[in-house]
Design a protein around this motif. Structure first.
Motif, PDB file in Angstrom:
ATOM      1  N   ARG A 255       0.829  -1.213   0.000  1.00  0.00           N
ATOM      2  CA  ARG A 255       0.000   0.000   0.000  1.00  0.00           C
ATOM      3  C   ARG A 255       0.864   1.264   0.000  1.00  0.00           C
ATOM      4  O   ARG A 255       0.491   2.274  -0.597  1.00  0.00           O
ATOM      5  N   TYR A 256       2.012   1.213   0.668  1.00  0.00           N
ATOM      6  CA  TYR A 256       2.919   2.364   0.621  1.00  0.00           C
ATOM      7  C   TYR A 256       3.396   2.589  -0.817  1.00  0.00           C
ATOM      8  O   TYR A 256       3.413   3.721  -1.310  1.00  0.00           O
ATOM      9  N   ALA A 257       3.769   1.508  -1.480  1.00  0.00           N
ATOM     10  CA  ALA A 257       4.229   1.626  -2.862  1.00  0.00           C
ATOM     11  C   ALA A 257       3.116   2.138  -3.764  1.00  0.00           C
ATOM     12  O   ALA A 257       3.328   3.036  -4.599  1.00  0.00           O
ATOM     13  N   GLU A 258       1.909   1.610  -3.615  1.00  0.00           N
ATOM     14  CA  GLU A 258       0.803   2.010  -4.480  1.00  0.00           C
ATOM     15  C   GLU A 258       0.382   3.459  -4.244  1.00  0.00           C
ATOM     16  O   GLU A 258       0.105   4.200  -5.197  1.00  0.00           O
ATOM     17  N   THR A 259       0.313   3.868  -2.983  1.00  0.00           N
ATOM     18  CA  THR A 259      -0.075   5.255  -2.721  1.00  0.00           C
ATOM     19  C   THR A 259       1.039   6.215  -3.145  1.00  0.00           C
ATOM     20  O   THR A 259       0.762   7.343  -3.568  1.00  0.00           O
ATOM     21  N   SER A 260       2.281   5.782  -3.039  1.00  0.00           N
ATOM     22  CA  SER A 260       3.383   6.608  -3.539  1.00  0.00           C
ATOM     23  C   SER A 260       3.275   6.767  -5.048  1.00  0.00           C
ATOM     24  O   SER A 260       3.400   7.877  -5.594  1.00  0.00           O
ATOM     25  N   PHE A 261       3.016   5.664  -5.747  1.00  0.00           N
ATOM     26  CA  PHE A 261       2.864   5.710  -7.207  1.00  0.00           C
ATOM     27  C   PHE A 261       1.701   6.613  -7.584  1.00  0.00           C
ATOM     28  O   PHE A 261       1.780   7.395  -8.539  1.00  0.00           O
ATOM     29  N   ALA A 262       0.608   6.515  -6.822  1.00  0.00           N
ATOM     30  CA  ALA A 262      -0.580   7.315  -7.121  1.00  0.00           C
ATOM     31  C   ALA A 262      -0.331   8.803  -6.966  1.00  0.00           C
ATOM     32  O   ALA A 262      -0.992   9.625  -7.610  1.00  0.00           O
ATOM     33  N   THR A 263       0.626   9.168  -6.121  1.00  0.00           N
ATOM     34  CA  THR A 263       0.937  10.588  -5.925  1.00  0.00           C
ATOM     35  C   THR A 263       2.041  11.059  -6.867  1.00  0.00           C
ATOM     36  O   THR A 263       2.533  12.184  -6.743  1.00  0.00           O
ATOM     37  N   GLY A 264       2.450  10.192  -7.806  1.00  0.00           N
ATOM     38  CA  GLY A 264       3.426  10.594  -8.808  1.00  0.00           C
ATOM     39  C   GLY A 264       4.859  10.213  -8.506  1.00  0.00           C
ATOM     40  O   GLY A 264       5.778  10.645  -9.205  1.00  0.00           O
ATOM     41  N   ASP A 265       5.066   9.407  -7.464  1.00  0.00           N
ATOM     42  CA  ASP A 265       6.422   8.992  -7.102  1.00  0.00           C
ATOM     43  C   ASP A 265       6.773   7.729  -7.880  1.00  0.00           C
ATOM     44  O   ASP A 265       6.279   6.644  -7.575  1.00  0.00           O
ATOM     45  N   GLN A 266       7.584   7.858  -8.894  1.00  0.00           N
ATOM     46  CA  GLN A 266       8.084   6.699  -9.654  1.00  0.00           C
ATOM     47  C   GLN A 266       9.607   6.623  -9.515  1.00  0.00           C
ATOM     48  O   GLN A 266      10.328   6.332 -10.460  1.00  0.00           O
ATOM     49  N   SER A 267      10.093   6.867  -8.301  1.00  0.00           N
ATOM     50  CA  SER A 267      11.523   6.937  -8.030  1.00  0.00           C
ATOM     51  C   SER A 267      12.142   5.544  -7.956  1.00  0.00           C
ATOM     52  O   SER A 267      11.452   4.521  -7.920  1.00  0.00           O
ATOM     53  N   ILE A 268      13.477   5.531  -7.914  1.00  0.00           N
ATOM     54  CA  ILE A 268      14.212   4.275  -7.735  1.00  0.00           C
ATOM     55  C   ILE A 268      13.806   3.601  -6.433  1.00  0.00           C
ATOM     56  O   ILE A 268      13.694   2.369  -6.364  1.00  0.00           O
ATOM     57  N   LYS A 269      13.572   4.395  -5.396  1.00  0.00           N
ATOM     58  CA  LYS A 269      13.162   3.834  -4.110  1.00  0.00           C
ATOM     59  C   LYS A 269      11.888   3.008  -4.248  1.00  0.00           C
ATOM     60  O   LYS A 269      11.789   1.894  -3.716  1.00  0.00           O
ATOM     61  N   ILE A 270      10.888   3.527  -4.958  1.00  0.00           N
ATOM     62  CA  ILE A 270       9.623   2.811  -5.126  1.00  0.00           C
ATOM     63  C   ILE A 270       9.828   1.607  -6.043  1.00  0.00           C
ATOM     64  O   ILE A 270       9.254   0.532  -5.811  1.00  0.00           O
ATOM     65  N   LEU A 271      10.641   1.757  -7.068  1.00  0.00           N
ATOM     66  CA  LEU A 271      10.960   0.633  -7.952  1.00  0.00           C
ATOM     67  C   LEU A 271      11.569  -0.508  -7.146  1.00  0.00           C
ATOM     68  O   LEU A 271      11.175  -1.680  -7.278  1.00  0.00           O
ATOM     69  N   GLU A 272      12.521  -0.199  -6.270  1.00  0.00           N
ATOM     70  CA  GLU A 272      13.173  -1.228  -5.464  1.00  0.00           C
ATOM     71  C   GLU A 272      12.188  -1.880  -4.491  1.00  0.00           C
ATOM     72  O   GLU A 272      12.290  -3.076  -4.197  1.00  0.00           O
ATOM     73  N   LEU A 273      11.231  -1.100  -4.025  1.00  0.00           N
ATOM     74  CA  LEU A 273      10.226  -1.647  -3.118  1.00  0.00           C
ATOM     75  C   LEU A 273       9.366  -2.687  -3.832  1.00  0.00           C
ATOM     76  O   LEU A 273       9.079  -3.761  -3.284  1.00  0.00           O
TER      77      LEU A 273
END
Length: 323
Positions: A255-273
């Motif tokens: 859910r952290y990854a999905e909500t981050s993606f939904a707010t426009g965060d497509q960073s390396i950190k989220i990719l690694e998650l």
């Protein structure tokens, strides 16, 4: 909680990606080069028992002491029915526990509760409800019975009845956090997300920081489209678990990854998650592969995007996400 999350998306980009994937040779080698997180192996709740008697004792050891004494005093057909219930053989459990109720005719007792549980698992909700009402008349402080009754009322969309039921709890039970969480869950099941968010915020104020409350509040925020607030809470839960050395629940990480993606965060950190989640939660790997492919595409890495899109196609099962 099974909450729908509306994700922002670039429809034209998604269409273009789909066209790139078709008929293009890709490297489908598993992504073993990534340093995946190796989850800790958790001990099973019950070690493998060598006999039904040992299994029954293991089940009883998980109960409160006053409950355990009663369970150990019940007849053999109860023990066999209780074992069948916990092994998922609900038809057999109904037969054996029904025999136990008739063989132990001393009013409602924990046999009644377990028989109600067996009927509920078979989908016999009305029978389960009748048994639970009898049981609660004798055991009004049984949290398990209130939980089962709420499940029945939620399924029937009788949300006001669920609220009324919880309002009748004895004061000693009504003040407990698990009981209050049932009230919050009733708001969620009813689609009253604003009320749920307000309620869970109140619980955090009354009880202080609690990951269970925070996760429920995050779910309410997601349902309201308040993804940034949900992401921040999920992040705090992860930070709290990490700080205490506790393994983070993959659902919270998802859910952290999905909500981050939904707010426009497509960073390396989220990719690694997402790469970690492929390893930690393989049942949902298809959805994670698709999200990884999308992030690589947004970063302009078409090769890796196509590669992970191919992994997603090969996956047998998993949650679907809106691209």
């Amino acid at each position: 909680m099974d909450l729908a999350l509306e994700l922002t998306a670039d429809v034209n980009l998604a269409a273009n990606l789909e066209s790139l994937i078709v008929n293009i040779p890709v490297d489908t080698t598993d992504p073993e080069t990534y340093d995946f997180y190796e989850p800790e192996v958790e001990e099973p709740l019950f070690q493998e028992a060598h006999s039904d008697e040992e299994y029954f004792e293991a089940l009883c050891n998980a109960l409160e002491e006053h409950e355990k004494a009663d369970y150990l005093s019940y007849p053999d057909n109860f023990k066999a029915g209780f074992i069948a219930l916990n092994r998922g053989d609900f038809d057999t459990a109904v037969i054996l526990l029904g025999e136990a109720v008739r063989a132990y005719p001393f009013g409602a007792n924990y046999i009644t509760l377990e028989l109600a549980t067996a009927h509920l698992n078979r989908g016999d909700n009305e029978t389960a409800r009748s048994l639970l009402e009898r049981f609660l008349a004798e055991y009004p402080e049984s949290l398990r019975a209130y939980y089962l009754m709420c499940e029945i009322l939620w399924e029937a969309h009788a949300f006001e009845n669920a609220h009324r039921l919880l309002s009748t709890c004895p004061p000693s039970l009504a003040e407990l956090l698990p009981t209050k969480m049932l009230t919050g869950e009733t708001f969620m099941r009813a689609g009253q997300f604003e009320q749920a968010a307000d309620f869970f915020q109140g619980l955090l104020a009354d009880f202080g920081w609690d990951s269970q409350i925070a996760q429920a509040l995050s779910g309410a925020y997601e349902a309201l489209g308040r993804n940034a607030e949900a992401r921040n809470l999920y992040g705090k839960i992860i930070g709290t678990c990490t700080g205490c050395g506790v393994r983070v629940d993959p659902l919270v990480k998802q859910r952290y990854a999905e909500t981050s993606f939904a707010t426009g965060d497509q960073s390396i950190k989220i990719l690694e998650l997402y790469l970690e989640l492929v390893h930690e939660d393989p049942a949902n790997r298809q959805g994670y592969y698709r999200r990884i492919s999308r992030i690589y595409a947004l970063q302009g890495n078409d090769h890796e995007s196509r590669r992970f899109a191919a992994f997603a196609k090969q996956a047998d099962s998993g949650f679907e996400t809106e691209d």
